[in-house]
Scaffold this motif. Structure first.
Motif, PDB file in Angstrom:
ATOM      1  N   PHE A   1      40.985  51.590  43.516  1.00 27.18           N
ATOM      2  CA  PHE A   1      40.109  50.578  44.092  1.00 27.18           C
ATOM      3  C   PHE A   1      38.746  50.516  43.391  1.00 27.18           C
ATOM      4  O   PHE A   1      38.315  49.436  42.948  1.00 27.18           O
ATOM      5  CB  PHE A   1      39.913  50.874  45.583  1.00 27.18           C
ATOM      6  CG  PHE A   1      39.025  49.890  46.271  1.00 27.18           C
ATOM      7  CD1 PHE A   1      39.422  48.576  46.422  1.00 27.18           C
ATOM      8  CD2 PHE A   1      37.780  50.259  46.748  1.00 27.18           C
ATOM      9  CE1 PHE A   1      38.620  47.664  47.058  1.00 27.18           C
ATOM     10  CE2 PHE A   1      36.963  49.344  47.373  1.00 27.18           C
ATOM     11  CZ  PHE A   1      37.388  48.053  47.528  1.00 27.18           C
ATOM     12  N   LEU A   2      38.109  51.690  43.232  1.00 31.70           N
ATOM     13  CA  LEU A   2      36.768  51.704  42.625  1.00 31.70           C
ATOM     14  C   LEU A   2      36.821  51.243  41.179  1.00 31.70           C
ATOM     15  O   LEU A   2      35.909  50.574  40.693  1.00 31.70           O
ATOM     16  CB  LEU A   2      36.182  53.114  42.708  1.00 31.70           C
ATOM     17  CG  LEU A   2      35.511  53.440  44.049  1.00 31.70           C
ATOM     18  CD1 LEU A   2      34.962  54.851  44.022  1.00 31.70           C
ATOM     19  CD2 LEU A   2      34.397  52.440  44.339  1.00 31.70           C
ATOM     20  N   GLN A   3      37.910  51.591  40.513  1.00 33.65           N
ATOM     21  CA  GLN A   3      38.061  51.247  39.099  1.00 33.65           C
ATOM     22  C   GLN A   3      38.162  49.730  38.906  1.00 33.65           C
ATOM     23  O   GLN A   3      37.601  49.173  37.970  1.00 33.65           O
ATOM     24  CB  GLN A   3      39.335  51.934  38.603  1.00 33.65           C
ATOM     25  CG  GLN A   3      39.509  51.951  37.114  1.00 33.65           C
ATOM     26  CD  GLN A   3      40.883  52.515  36.770  1.00 33.65           C
ATOM     27  OE1 GLN A   3      41.503  53.222  37.572  1.00 33.65           O
ATOM     28  NE2 GLN A   3      41.361  52.203  35.596  1.00 33.65           N
ATOM     29  N   TYR A   4      38.874  49.068  39.847  1.00 35.14           N
ATOM     30  CA  TYR A   4      39.091  47.631  39.682  1.00 35.14           C
ATOM     31  C   TYR A   4      38.010  46.792  40.350  1.00 35.14           C
ATOM     32  O   TYR A   4      37.953  45.590  40.141  1.00 35.14           O
ATOM     33  CB  TYR A   4      40.454  47.240  40.265  1.00 35.14           C
ATOM     34  CG  TYR A   4      41.599  47.780  39.459  1.00 35.14           C
ATOM     35  CD1 TYR A   4      41.740  47.439  38.117  1.00 35.14           C
ATOM     36  CD2 TYR A   4      42.533  48.638  40.018  1.00 35.14           C
ATOM     37  CE1 TYR A   4      42.774  47.947  37.369  1.00 35.14           C
ATOM     38  CE2 TYR A   4      43.566  49.143  39.278  1.00 35.14           C
ATOM     39  CZ  TYR A   4      43.694  48.801  37.947  1.00 35.14           C
ATOM     40  OH  TYR A   4      44.704  49.292  37.204  1.00 35.14           O
ATOM     41  N   MET A   5      37.164  47.440  41.174  1.00 38.57           N
ATOM     42  CA  MET A   5      36.212  46.655  41.947  1.00 38.57           C
ATOM     43  C   MET A   5      35.256  45.836  41.067  1.00 38.57           C
ATOM     44  O   MET A   5      35.016  44.658  41.388  1.00 38.57           O
ATOM     45  CB  MET A   5      35.429  47.551  42.901  1.00 38.57           C
ATOM     46  CG  MET A   5      34.800  46.765  44.021  1.00 38.57           C
ATOM     47  SD  MET A   5      34.005  47.801  45.225  1.00 38.57           S
ATOM     48  CE  MET A   5      32.686  48.525  44.291  1.00 38.57           C
TER      49      MET A   5
ATOM     50  N   ILE B   1      35.691  44.374  38.183  1.00 38.67           N
ATOM     51  CA  ILE B   1      36.379  43.173  37.695  1.00 38.67           C
ATOM     52  C   ILE B   1      36.504  42.156  38.826  1.00 38.67           C
ATOM     53  O   ILE B   1      36.215  40.963  38.663  1.00 38.67           O
ATOM     54  CB  ILE B   1      37.773  43.534  37.148  1.00 38.67           C
ATOM     55  CG1 ILE B   1      37.631  44.613  36.079  1.00 38.67           C
ATOM     56  CG2 ILE B   1      38.467  42.308  36.599  1.00 38.67           C
ATOM     57  CD1 ILE B   1      38.951  45.166  35.618  1.00 38.67           C
ATOM     58  N   GLY B   2      36.917  42.659  39.990  1.00 33.86           N
ATOM     59  CA  GLY B   2      37.052  41.769  41.140  1.00 33.86           C
ATOM     60  C   GLY B   2      35.734  41.118  41.503  1.00 33.86           C
ATOM     61  O   GLY B   2      35.673  39.917  41.775  1.00 33.86           O
ATOM     62  N   LEU B   3      34.665  41.912  41.448  1.00 33.54           N
ATOM     63  CA  LEU B   3      33.352  41.376  41.781  1.00 33.54           C
ATOM     64  C   LEU B   3      32.950  40.270  40.803  1.00 33.54           C
ATOM     65  O   LEU B   3      32.435  39.228  41.217  1.00 33.54           O
ATOM     66  CB  LEU B   3      32.314  42.496  41.747  1.00 33.54           C
ATOM     67  CG  LEU B   3      32.105  43.233  43.065  1.00 33.54           C
ATOM     68  CD1 LEU B   3      31.045  44.298  42.904  1.00 33.54           C
ATOM     69  CD2 LEU B   3      31.719  42.244  44.150  1.00 33.54           C
ATOM     70  N   VAL B   4      33.213  40.531  39.486  1.00 34.60           N
ATOM     71  CA  VAL B   4      32.863  39.524  38.474  1.00 34.60           C
ATOM     72  C   VAL B   4      33.600  38.226  38.748  1.00 34.60           C
ATOM     73  O   VAL B   4      33.003  37.135  38.773  1.00 34.60           O
ATOM     74  CB  VAL B   4      33.179  40.062  37.050  1.00 34.60           C
ATOM     75  CG1 VAL B   4      33.088  38.933  36.039  1.00 34.60           C
ATOM     76  CG2 VAL B   4      32.232  41.179  36.692  1.00 34.60           C
ATOM     77  N   VAL B   5      34.904  38.333  39.014  1.00 30.92           N
ATOM     78  CA  VAL B   5      35.693  37.123  39.306  1.00 30.92           C
ATOM     79  C   VAL B   5      35.112  36.405  40.513  1.00 30.92           C
ATOM     80  O   VAL B   5      34.925  35.174  40.504  1.00 30.92           O
ATOM     81  CB  VAL B   5      37.177  37.493  39.541  1.00 30.92           C
ATOM     82  CG1 VAL B   5      37.950  36.272  40.007  1.00 30.92           C
ATOM     83  CG2 VAL B   5      37.792  38.047  38.278  1.00 30.92           C
ATOM     84  N   GLY B   6      34.788  37.181  41.567  1.00 25.18           N
ATOM     85  CA  GLY B   6      34.238  36.589  42.774  1.00 25.18           C
ATOM     86  C   GLY B   6      32.931  35.866  42.517  1.00 25.18           C
ATOM     87  O   GLY B   6      32.721  34.738  42.968  1.00 25.18           O
TER      88      GLY B   6
END
Lengths: 204, 349
Positions: A88-92, A94-99
């Motif tokens: 989760f922390l590793q992908y967060m 990237i997810g934040l950037v997309v968001g």
């Protein structure tokens, strides 16, 4: 007007909370159920806007068909929750950037209408008066006249995608016995029953 | 404040009153539909059926209701409790909510919305959630298998139901349920010059193949025999209801029968002229529309019950084949055919 705003805030609040719970719930089945609740409240917001046709379409297509298949798949999956949370922390980031990109784009698009009157004029055909033309007529007359080319292209792309999905998953297994209805129906008495005279004690 | 009372409070109170009236009448009718189902089934098998409680067993359903609500509800310890109880609630709520748009007589409808038929399609497609939720939350093998079966079954048959509705809508030119019935006031009989034979006006005759497809799909959509694969007792014990008892079980039963009654009413509205009298002559036109509506829906339910009594259960692959390879092409072809005929004959509304 007061009642409308009360309902608007009610539906929006439930929509946002359930959308948050989709990513927050521990159990994936709960996530899908929250997603369905979110769809429902979005449909309710459409009704408040007077877009009843879109609301019903949202319920029929997304809640009635797509989410059922989601639920179907998620129920069958054997998900290891601990493993799923590990990255989760590793992908967060990237997810934040997309968001953030998505949010910025939405802000630019909607902010443009508010700031520039030229852009607002480009909104296309304004919606006809709801009191005179029903939703379905308005959408239909736009979709099948002005946007017929785009509509047909979208349909064609969907069709190709469907054929592709079927081709990818279809494989004929030869080692299983299948019922072939047309062969069963084509059978007649002549080619399926043979009457033989058997002498006593001799066998066939 | 006064404006608030006249604009919101009084219409709101009227709507609540109408809804309560509809609910009470509907639930009493459902009690007798249940009894009729058992009686018809018994008569076909040359049994007596329920005949102890009240004259001819007329109060049997109420005795069953008391039994169900007085029993102790048992919730399996390894189940997902919230969703376990939410399942039957969703089933019964969704089934009852659909009745808001059903016109039982001219103007007798709680919410006369423009997209009535679409609302019915949407709400009846939600019935599957009660089954999936109950089946999954029970945390048991048979209910899960049953939930998967019934999800696939209901999604498949919804497709052909959708196309059947589209053919009817092509002839009507409106999605409003009352308009659909009004459109059947004129039709084949008027074209033939026999205006009093109004039962020939209804869509069952020109759209007969679609009538049959709709009837069979309605059986599959409500998990009625011969398509009751979701609760095939020889394979799955009681399907998704294995772990349920007392009131939650009763809610599943109730939801099931309410949606059966809804499908009967939908058949009546789409193909059998809703509240219109079968012959447009004097003794028939005296009866109020709601009587004709109930009689017609009752006739459709009688057919449902007879099918249950004498058709053996389908195998699951046969069920899927019927839905996707027979009904879907047939209804798609009929949509194109009806659209073409309406366009070239100039009958399009």
């Amino acid at each position: 007007m007061i009642l409308q705003s009360v309902f608007f805030y009610l539906f929006s609040a439930v929509l946002l909370i359930s959308a948050l719970m989709v990513i927050g719930a521990r159990n994936p089945v709960h996530s899908v159920l929250f997603l369905i609740l979110a769809f429902f409240n979005a449909a309710a917001l459409f009704v408040l806007l007077g877009a009843e046709f879109l609301a019903m379409l949202l319920v029929v297509v997304y809640v009635g068909a797509v989410a059922v298949l989601f639920l179907f798949i998620v129920m069958m999956l054997d998900v290891d929750f601990v493993e799923m949370r590990a990255g989760f922390l590793q992908y967060m980031p990237i997810g934040l950037v997309v968001g953030v990109v998505l949010l910025a784009e939405l802000l630019v698009a909607f902010g443009g209408w508010a700031v520039s009157p030229d852009l607002a004029a480009n909104l296309g055909e304004p919606m006809p008066d709801i009191a005179q033309v029903s939703n379905i007529e308005a959408i239909g007359s736009l979709l099948y006249t002005k946007y017929i080319f785009y509509f047909q292209t979208a349909a064609l792309i969907l069709f190709v995608a469907m054929v592709g999905a079927i081709v990818l998953t279809l494989h004929h297994r030869t080692d299983v016995k299948r019922q072939k209805i047309e062969r069963q129906v084509a059978r007649t008495v002549e080619n399926s029953i043979e009457i033989v005279e058997v002498e006593t004690g001799s066998g066939i | 404040m006064n404006e608030f009372v006249t604009n919101w409070l009084i219409p709101g109170a009227i709507m609540v009153g109408q809804s309560l009236l509809l609910l009470v009448v509907l639930l009493v009718v459902i009690a007798y539909v249940l009894l009729a189902d058992r009686k018809i089934w018994a008569a076909v098998q040359m049994r007596r059926g329920p005949n102890v409680v009240g004259p001819f067993g007329l109060f049997q359903s109420f005795a069953d209701l008391l039994k169900f609500i007085l029993k102790e509800p048992v919730i399996p310890s390894s189940s997902n409790k919230v969703i376990f109880l939410l399942g039957p609630l969703v089933t019964v709520t969704v089934a009852l909510a659909a009745w808001a748009v059903v016109p039982v007589a001219d103007g007798w409808v709680i919410s006369n919305i423009n997209v009535g038929i679409l609302y019915l399609l949407a709400v009846s497609s939600l019935g599957v959630y009660g089954i999936i939720m109950g089946g999954w939350a029970s945390n048991s093998k048979y209910p899960l298998l049953s939930a998967l079966r019934s999800a696939a079954q209901m999604v498949s048959y919804e497709v052909s139901i959708g196309f059947v509705i589209v053919t009817v809508l092509l002839c009507v030119g409106s999605l409003n349920l009352s308009d659909i019935v009004h459109a059947q006031e004129t039709g084949l009989a008027t074209k033939l010059g026999m205006p009093s034979m109004s039962f020939l006006n209804w869509y069952w005759l020109p759209l007969f193949p679609m009538f049959v497809v709709f009837f069979i799909s309605a059986l599959a959509e409500t998990n009625r025999p011969p398509f009751d694969l979701a609760e095939a007792e020889s394979e799955l014990v009681a399907g998704f209801m294995v772990e349920y008892g007392s009131t939650p079980y009763m809610m599943y039963m109730l939801g099931e029968y309410v949606s059966i009654a809804l499908m009967c009413s939908m058949t009546t509205i789409l193909f059998m002229g809703g509240w219109l009298p079968p012959l447009d002559v004097v003794p028939f036109t005296w009866l109020p529309g709601v009587v004709w509506f109930i009689l017609k829906a009752g006739l459709v339910f009688f057919m449902f019950a007879m099918v249950k009594a004498f058709v053996p259960r389908y195998r699951y692959d046969q069920l899927m084949r019927l839905g996707w390879k027979v009904f879907l092409p047939l209804s798609l072809f009929y949509v194109v055919l009806v659209a073409g005929v309406l366009q070239f004959a100039g009958w399009a509304p």
